[in-house]
Design a protein around this motif. Sequence first.
Motif, PDB file in Angstrom:
ATOM      1  N   THR A 179       0.679  -1.113  -0.024  1.00 31.79           N
ATOM      2  CA  THR A 179       0.071  -0.056   0.051  1.00 31.79           C
ATOM      3  C   THR A 179       0.866   1.204  -0.086  1.00 31.79           C
ATOM      4  O   THR A 179       0.507   2.404  -0.507  1.00 31.79           O
ATOM      5  CB  THR A 179      -0.883   0.118   1.196  1.00 31.79           C
ATOM      6  OG1 THR A 179      -1.472  -1.353   1.344  1.00 31.79           O
ATOM      7  CG2 THR A 179      -1.907   0.918   0.951  1.00 31.79           C
ATOM      8  N   LEU A 194       0.167   6.328   2.953  1.00 33.76           N
ATOM      9  CA  LEU A 194      -0.896   5.272   2.288  1.00 33.76           C
ATOM     10  C   LEU A 194      -2.122   5.654   1.865  1.00 33.76           C
ATOM     11  O   LEU A 194      -2.525   5.173   0.772  1.00 33.76           O
ATOM     12  CB  LEU A 194      -1.335   4.323   3.695  1.00 33.76           C
ATOM     13  CG  LEU A 194      -0.257   3.604   4.382  1.00 33.76           C
ATOM     14  CD1 LEU A 194      -0.617   3.110   5.795  1.00 33.76           C
ATOM     15  CD2 LEU A 194       0.571   2.622   3.581  1.00 33.76           C
ATOM     16  N   ASN A 195      -2.497   6.798   2.019  1.00 28.21           N
ATOM     17  CA  ASN A 195      -3.663   7.473   1.534  1.00 28.21           C
ATOM     18  C   ASN A 195      -3.282   9.079   1.060  1.00 28.21           C
ATOM     19  O   ASN A 195      -3.695   9.790   1.893  1.00 28.21           O
ATOM     20  CB  ASN A 195      -4.892   7.466   2.250  1.00 28.21           C
ATOM     21  CG  ASN A 195      -6.060   7.838   1.887  1.00 28.21           C
ATOM     22  OD1 ASN A 195      -6.012   7.977   0.509  1.00 28.21           O
ATOM     23  ND2 ASN A 195      -7.091   8.031   2.550  1.00 28.21           N
ATOM     24  N   GLU A 250      -8.715  -2.473   5.310  1.00 21.64           N
ATOM     25  CA  GLU A 250      -8.784  -1.385   4.286  1.00 21.64           C
ATOM     26  C   GLU A 250      -9.045   0.093   4.851  1.00 21.64           C
ATOM     27  O   GLU A 250      -8.635   0.996   4.796  1.00 21.64           O
ATOM     28  CB  GLU A 250      -9.878  -1.513   2.866  1.00 21.64           C
ATOM     29  CG  GLU A 250     -10.203  -0.354   2.312  1.00 21.64           C
ATOM     30  CD  GLU A 250      -8.814  -0.030   1.287  1.00 21.64           C
ATOM     31  OE1 GLU A 250      -8.916   0.918   0.591  1.00 21.64           O
ATOM     32  OE2 GLU A 250      -8.090  -0.871   1.038  1.00 21.64           O
ATOM     33  N   LYS A 271      -6.370   2.463   6.714  1.00 22.83           N
ATOM     34  CA  LYS A 271      -5.221   3.034   5.948  1.00 22.83           C
ATOM     35  C   LYS A 271      -5.148   4.347   6.590  1.00 22.83           C
ATOM     36  O   LYS A 271      -4.036   5.010   6.754  1.00 22.83           O
ATOM     37  CB  LYS A 271      -5.559   3.079   4.469  1.00 22.83           C
ATOM     38  CG  LYS A 271      -5.260   1.589   3.791  1.00 22.83           C
ATOM     39  CD  LYS A 271      -5.121   1.808   2.191  1.00 22.83           C
ATOM     40  CE  LYS A 271      -6.122   2.511   1.557  1.00 22.83           C
ATOM     41  NZ  LYS A 271      -5.753   2.283   0.159  1.00 22.83           N
ATOM     42  N   HIS A 288      -3.498   4.087  10.281  1.00 18.21           N
ATOM     43  CA  HIS A 288      -2.197   3.567   9.958  1.00 18.21           C
ATOM     44  C   HIS A 288      -1.145   4.767   9.491  1.00 18.21           C
ATOM     45  O   HIS A 288       0.001   4.667   9.842  1.00 18.21           O
ATOM     46  CB  HIS A 288      -2.247   2.322   8.727  1.00 18.21           C
ATOM     47  CG  HIS A 288      -2.840   1.189   9.357  1.00 18.21           C
ATOM     48  ND1 HIS A 288      -3.051   0.123   8.471  1.00 18.21           N
ATOM     49  CD2 HIS A 288      -2.611   0.646  10.461  1.00 18.21           C
ATOM     50  CE1 HIS A 288      -3.552  -0.795   9.210  1.00 18.21           C
ATOM     51  NE2 HIS A 288      -3.309  -0.586  10.403  1.00 18.21           N
ATOM     52  N   ASP A 289      -1.793   5.755   8.828  1.00 14.70           N
ATOM     53  CA  ASP A 289      -0.982   6.903   8.466  1.00 14.70           C
ATOM     54  C   ASP A 289      -0.481   7.572   9.540  1.00 14.70           C
ATOM     55  O   ASP A 289       0.799   8.131   9.890  1.00 14.70           O
ATOM     56  CB  ASP A 289      -1.790   7.827   7.651  1.00 14.70           C
ATOM     57  CG  ASP A 289      -1.474   7.524   6.033  1.00 14.70           C
ATOM     58  OD1 ASP A 289      -0.337   7.152   5.589  1.00 14.70           O
ATOM     59  OD2 ASP A 289      -2.321   7.575   5.163  1.00 14.70           O
ATOM     60  N   PHE A 342       3.012  -2.474   3.774  1.00  9.64           N
ATOM     61  CA  PHE A 342       1.766  -2.286   4.333  1.00  9.64           C
ATOM     62  C   PHE A 342       0.883  -3.080   3.393  1.00  9.64           C
ATOM     63  O   PHE A 342       0.665  -3.162   2.129  1.00  9.64           O
ATOM     64  CB  PHE A 342       1.228  -1.008   4.323  1.00  9.64           C
ATOM     65  CG  PHE A 342       1.205  -0.517   5.905  1.00  9.64           C
ATOM     66  CD1 PHE A 342       0.193  -0.882   6.556  1.00  9.64           C
ATOM     67  CD2 PHE A 342       2.001   0.708   6.287  1.00  9.64           C
ATOM     68  CE1 PHE A 342       0.072  -0.446   7.906  1.00  9.64           C
ATOM     69  CE2 PHE A 342       2.226   0.933   7.547  1.00  9.64           C
ATOM     70  CZ  PHE A 342       1.161   0.434   8.314  1.00  9.64           C
ATOM     71  N   HIS A 379      -3.333  -4.505   3.032  1.00  8.74           N
ATOM     72  CA  HIS A 379      -4.701  -4.041   3.443  1.00  8.74           C
ATOM     73  C   HIS A 379      -5.717  -4.968   2.686  1.00  8.74           C
ATOM     74  O   HIS A 379      -5.466  -5.051   1.720  1.00  8.74           O
ATOM     75  CB  HIS A 379      -5.089  -2.719   3.255  1.00  8.74           C
ATOM     76  CG  HIS A 379      -4.211  -1.756   3.974  1.00  8.74           C
ATOM     77  ND1 HIS A 379      -2.887  -1.173   3.605  1.00  8.74           N
ATOM     78  CD2 HIS A 379      -4.684  -1.367   5.543  1.00  8.74           C
ATOM     79  CE1 HIS A 379      -2.411  -0.178   4.775  1.00  8.74           C
ATOM     80  NE2 HIS A 379      -3.348  -0.404   5.797  1.00  8.74           N
TER      81      HIS A 379
END
Length: 803
Positions: free
Chosen positions: A44, A317-318, A400, A403, A407-408, A427, A429
Amino acid sequence: MSLSGTGNFCQPICEDSSHRHPWYPPEIATTDPIARGQLLLRNTLTGKKEPFVPMQARHVRWYTCGPTVYDSSHVGHARTYLSFDIMRRVMTDYFHYNVLYQINTTDIDDKIILRARQNELIRQLELDTSVDFDKLVILAKEALGEAKAKSDLKKEEIATAIEEATQNKDSRAKTEQEGLMEQHLVKRKNLDGDEAKIMELCGSSSSSSANKDARAKLLVAAKSVIAEKLDREKGHLITDHSVFNAHARQYEREFMEDMTALGIREPDVLTRVTEYVPQIIAFVETIIEKGLAYKSNGSVYLSLDSFQAAGHNYRKLNPAGPGGAATSAAEMAEGEGALGGGGTSEKRNPSDFALWKASKPGEPAWESPFGPGRPGWHIECSVVAGDILGERIDIHSGGEDLKFPHHDNELAQSEACFGCNQWVNYFTHTGHLHIQGLKMSKSLKNFITIRQALEHNTARQLRIMFLLQAWDQPMNYSDQTIDDARSKEAAFKSFFREVEALVRDDYLAQEVGWRMADHDHKLADAYLAARQTVHESLLDNFNTKDAMSALLKVINEANTYLRLPQVRPSVLLLRAIATYVTQILKIFGVIDGEDEFGFGSGGGDANATSSGGEQYIETLVSFRESIRNAALEAAKGGDSKAAIQSVLQICDALRDEVLPKVGVRLEDRPTGTMWNLEDPEVMAKELAEKAAKEKEAQISKLEKQLIAREKECEKIKNSMVKPEDMFRTNEFKEWDESGVPTALANGDPVSGGQMKKKKKAIDKQSKAFKDLMEKSGNNPQELLSAAQKEVDGIKEKLSSLSL
C-alpha cells in the motif's frame, strides 16, 4: 528463491582443464520477478506489487492490528484475519520464511468506553424497580425523540456539506459526503424500524403497568436509544476502571474463541494496550523532546508542521496533498474518535492528531506528566509493535478502513520517535466485505457475527470462500459466494473419495505402468501444469484465487480421465495428484490432520473401538433381516416383482439412511459400488440439507399446483353462471330474451354500445357454460366439489410440510 526455465538451452560449458564432455545448462527465465522465483507483495505504500525482501536474512517481523474489543466480531473481521492467516501459512509453510507474528488487542478506546458505560447504565436501569413500565415508556419515547432529532440534524449537516462541495466543485469532498449520506439513510431506516417496535411495545401493557415481561421486552427494543440518552445524562458518573476492563476482557476472549473456531493460528505474540501505558507515556515524551509534539489542555498532539519540516512525509498510505491540507473534516473526526471533544481550538494545525488524550469525566484515566488521561487511538500500535518487533518492521497489516487515519498516523508518530524515514517496509490491507452493496459494519447493523455464520456454515467453507477471492480486493458476502465455496468443497471431497477407493485395491496385483497411452500423458501434463500455476500464483501476491482454480482444474481433468471407457487408471499418478492437492489445502488451512490425502475419514479408522464395531454388526444384521423378511413375504404371495422392488428400496435405504449414521458413504456406479468412511456428523448435515432442499422443492411444486387448482375452481364457479342471468342485477330494470339489459334501474335506456358489449360477454359465457356442462356431464357442482377437494388436499400437504 526458485528459478524457472524457458525450455531452451544456453551455450555449452566446457572447461579446457577438465576431461568432462560439454554440458548444456537450461536457460533461466528472467522476463519477470515471478519467473525468477521472487515473491511479489502488493504494498500500500507504493500502490503496486513489489518484490518482497525481508530486512534480515529470511526473518519476517509481521504486525497485524487486532480488534477493538467492544462488541462481537463479524464476518468482515473474519475476512481480514482469515486472509492474513492464509498468507502467514503460505509464508511459513510454503515459502519457509521465519515469521514472528504479532497481534494487538485494543482494550481501551472511545468505542469501548461508550459501550461499557452504556451497558452499565442499562444494567442499572434493569435493576431499578422505581422505573416501572409506565415510566420506561416515557423514557423510551423521550430517547426516541432525541435520537430522531439528532438524526435529522445529521442529515441536514451532510446535505449542506454536499451542497457546499458541489458549489466549490470539490469532487472528492462531494463523493465522501454522498457516501456518508448513503450510510446515514441506512442508519435512519434502522432507527425507523426500531421506532415501530418501540411504539408497538409502548402500548402493549395498558392493563398492568407492573407487567415485568412487557417492561423487559420494551427495554430490549429501546436499548440503543435509551443507552445513548442515559450516557449523555449520566455517562460522566461511570468512573470505575473495572467496568471498562471487564467489558474489554469479555469481548477479547470471545474474539480469540472465534479465531480458534475459524482455525486461525494463534499469534506468536499477543499484546494489550492497557498493559503498555508506561511505555506509551515514555514514547510520547520522546516525541515531545524532539520538538515534534506539543501539550495542550492536558492532551498531547503530534505537530504535522514540525514533523514535515523535519523532513518526514505524511499520509503515505492515502496521499491527500502537502501538509495534510486535504484532510477532510470527516477524516479528522474519524481520527479523533467518538469522544474526541477538544476540537481544533487546542491544536496548532487542524490536522494534528492526539498522542495522549486528557480524560473527561466518565473516562478511565492514568497519571502522566501531561496530566490524567489515556492513550490516543493510534499510539498503541506504534508502541507495542516497536517494543516487540523493533524500529524496522517488515510487514504491517490491517483492514482497508484503517489506512487513514490509523495507519498513516502510526507511521508518522513512529518515524517521529525512532527518527527514521520508513518504519514499515510493506503495508498490506484487505479489501472491504460488502453485504447488499454496503460495507459490513456494526454501525449500519448489516453485520453477521462470526458465531452466526458458523451456525450455518463450517469454518472450512468460510475459509474456502475467502480463498476464492483476491485478499486485497472488495468482495460480496452472499448466498452465491458461500454456495460456490460449498460446491468447491464437494468437488474436492468427491475426488478424494475416488482416489481412496482406487488406492484401497491391491494395485500391485495388476500392471503398474501407464496403460492409457496419451490419456496418461495428458493427465501428467495437467498435474505438472497445476503445480506450476499454483507456485506462480502464490508468488504473485498470494493469489489463492488462481491457485484454487488450478487445483480444481487438475481435479476436473482427473475426473474426466476416470470416466473414460474401459479405464485402466494410473493409481500412483492419481495418488500423487490427490497428495499434492491435500498438501496445498493443508498449507491454506483447509485441511488438518496427518492423512496422506483427503479431508480425513473421521467416520472410523482401522482401530475402531468395540462399540464402533458393534454399530456395523447391528447395521449388517438389520439389513439381512429386512431382506429376508421381504423375500419371505414375496414367497408367500408369489409376487417376484414386488420382492425385487422391496429389495431395491431396502438397499437404497441402507445407502441413504442407515450407513450414513455410522459414517459410511456408498455411491452406486456403473462399474460397481464405491464406499468411503466419513464423519457421521458431516453426513448427517449433508442429508439434512438435502432433505431441506427436497422439501423446499416440494413446497414450491405444491404452491404452483395450488395456484393452478384455485384458478380452476374460480373458473368453474364463473362458468356455472347461466348466460341469461349474467346481468340480471339491481343495476338494470329490463332485459331482452337472451338476458341483454335494455334499461337501467332508473328507467333510462342502455346505450347501443353498452348493449353490444353485454351481448358479447353473454356469448362468451354461453360457450364457457356449455363447455362446463359437457365436461361435468351436466353436474358442475360435483366437478367443483372435486376441484375444491384437491385444493383442500394441497393446502393440507403444505400445512404438514410447513410444520
